[in-house]
Design a protein around this motif. Structure first.
Motif, short mmCIF file in Angstrom:
data_model
loop_
_atom_site.label_atom_id
_atom_site.label_comp_id
_atom_site.label_asym_id
_atom_site.label_seq_id
_atom_site.Cartn_x
_atom_site.Cartn_y
_atom_site.Cartn_z
N PHE A 34 0.84 -1.19 0.00
CA PHE A 34 0.00 0.00 0.00
C PHE A 34 0.87 1.24 0.00
O PHE A 34 2.06 1.19 0.29
N LYS A 35 0.25 2.36 -0.34
CA LYS A 35 0.88 3.66 -0.17
C LYS A 35 -0.19 4.61 0.34
O LYS A 35 -1.37 4.42 0.08
N LYS A 36 0.25 5.59 1.09
CA LYS A 36 -0.68 6.53 1.70
C LYS A 36 -0.49 7.90 1.06
O LYS A 36 0.63 8.38 0.95
N LYS A 37 -1.59 8.48 0.65
CA LYS A 37 -1.58 9.85 0.12
C LYS A 37 -2.56 10.65 0.94
O LYS A 37 -3.77 10.40 0.87
N GLY A 38 -2.06 11.55 1.75
CA GLY A 38 -2.93 12.32 2.63
C GLY A 38 -3.56 11.38 3.64
O GLY A 38 -2.86 10.66 4.34
N ASN A 39 -4.87 11.36 3.70
CA ASN A 39 -5.58 10.46 4.62
C ASN A 39 -6.07 9.19 3.93
O ASN A 39 -6.74 8.38 4.56
N ALA A 40 -5.76 9.02 2.66
CA ALA A 40 -6.26 7.88 1.90
C ALA A 40 -5.17 6.83 1.68
O ALA A 40 -4.00 7.17 1.48
N TYR A 41 -5.58 5.58 1.75
CA TYR A 41 -4.67 4.47 1.44
C TYR A 41 -5.00 3.94 0.06
O TYR A 41 -6.16 3.82 -0.32
N TYR A 42 -3.95 3.59 -0.68
CA TYR A 42 -4.09 2.97 -1.98
C TYR A 42 -3.36 1.64 -1.94
O TYR A 42 -2.26 1.55 -1.42
N TYR A 43 -4.01 0.61 -2.47
CA TYR A 43 -3.47 -0.75 -2.42
C TYR A 43 -3.14 -1.23 -3.81
O TYR A 43 -3.84 -0.91 -4.76
N SER A 44 -2.08 -2.03 -3.93
CA SER A 44 -1.76 -2.59 -5.24
C SER A 44 -2.80 -3.66 -5.56
O SER A 44 -3.13 -4.50 -4.71
N LYS A 45 -3.33 -3.59 -6.75
CA LYS A 45 -4.38 -4.53 -7.15
C LYS A 45 -3.87 -5.96 -7.08
O LYS A 45 -4.59 -6.87 -6.70
N GLU A 46 -2.62 -6.15 -7.41
CA GLU A 46 -2.00 -7.48 -7.40
C GLU A 46 -2.02 -8.09 -6.00
O GLU A 46 -2.35 -9.26 -5.82
N SER A 47 -1.67 -7.30 -4.98
CA SER A 47 -1.63 -7.83 -3.62
C SER A 47 -3.04 -8.11 -3.08
O SER A 47 -3.24 -9.04 -2.31
N VAL A 48 -4.03 -7.32 -3.52
CA VAL A 48 -5.41 -7.54 -3.09
C VAL A 48 -5.95 -8.84 -3.72
O VAL A 48 -6.59 -9.64 -3.03
N THR A 49 -5.67 -9.05 -5.00
CA THR A 49 -6.17 -10.27 -5.65
C THR A 49 -5.49 -11.51 -5.09
O THR A 49 -6.08 -12.58 -5.05
N SER A 50 -4.27 -11.38 -4.59
CA SER A 50 -3.59 -12.54 -3.98
C SER A 50 -4.24 -12.95 -2.66
O SER A 50 -4.07 -14.08 -2.22
N LEU A 51 -4.98 -12.04 -2.02
CA LEU A 51 -5.69 -12.38 -0.78
C LEU A 51 -6.81 -13.38 -1.02
O LEU A 51 -7.13 -14.17 -0.14
N LYS A 52 -7.39 -13.33 -2.21
CA LYS A 52 -8.54 -14.18 -2.51
C LYS A 52 -8.15 -15.65 -2.66
O LYS A 52 -8.99 -16.51 -2.59
N LYS A 53 -6.87 -15.93 -2.86
CA LYS A 53 -6.43 -17.32 -3.08
C LYS A 53 -6.30 -18.09 -1.81
O LYS A 53 -6.11 -17.60 -0.76
#
Length: 53
Positions: A34-53
């Motif tokens: 992830f990376k944080k910009k201001g108060n918002a977090y952004y997640y890499s799509k690749e790491s999120v899809t790996s959670l589903k496995k």
């Protein structure tokens, strides 16, 4: 896939079909890129899809 696509918290929750508190725990455990910009977090799509496995 050389370029990472960054998605918002809401998109990550929908994509992985998890609750927002689970998203926070995965982030704190280091399971998500992830990376944080201001108060918002952004997640890499690749790491999120790996959670589903």
């Amino acid at each position: 896939m050389t370029s990472k696509k960054w998605i918002t918290s809401k998109e990550a929750i929908k994509l992985a079909k998890i609750k927002s508190c689970d998203l926070m725990h995965y982030r704190l455990e280091g399971k998500l890129q992830f990376k944080k910009k201001g108060n918002a977090y952004y997640y890499s799509k690749e790491s999120v899809t790996s959670l589903k496995k």
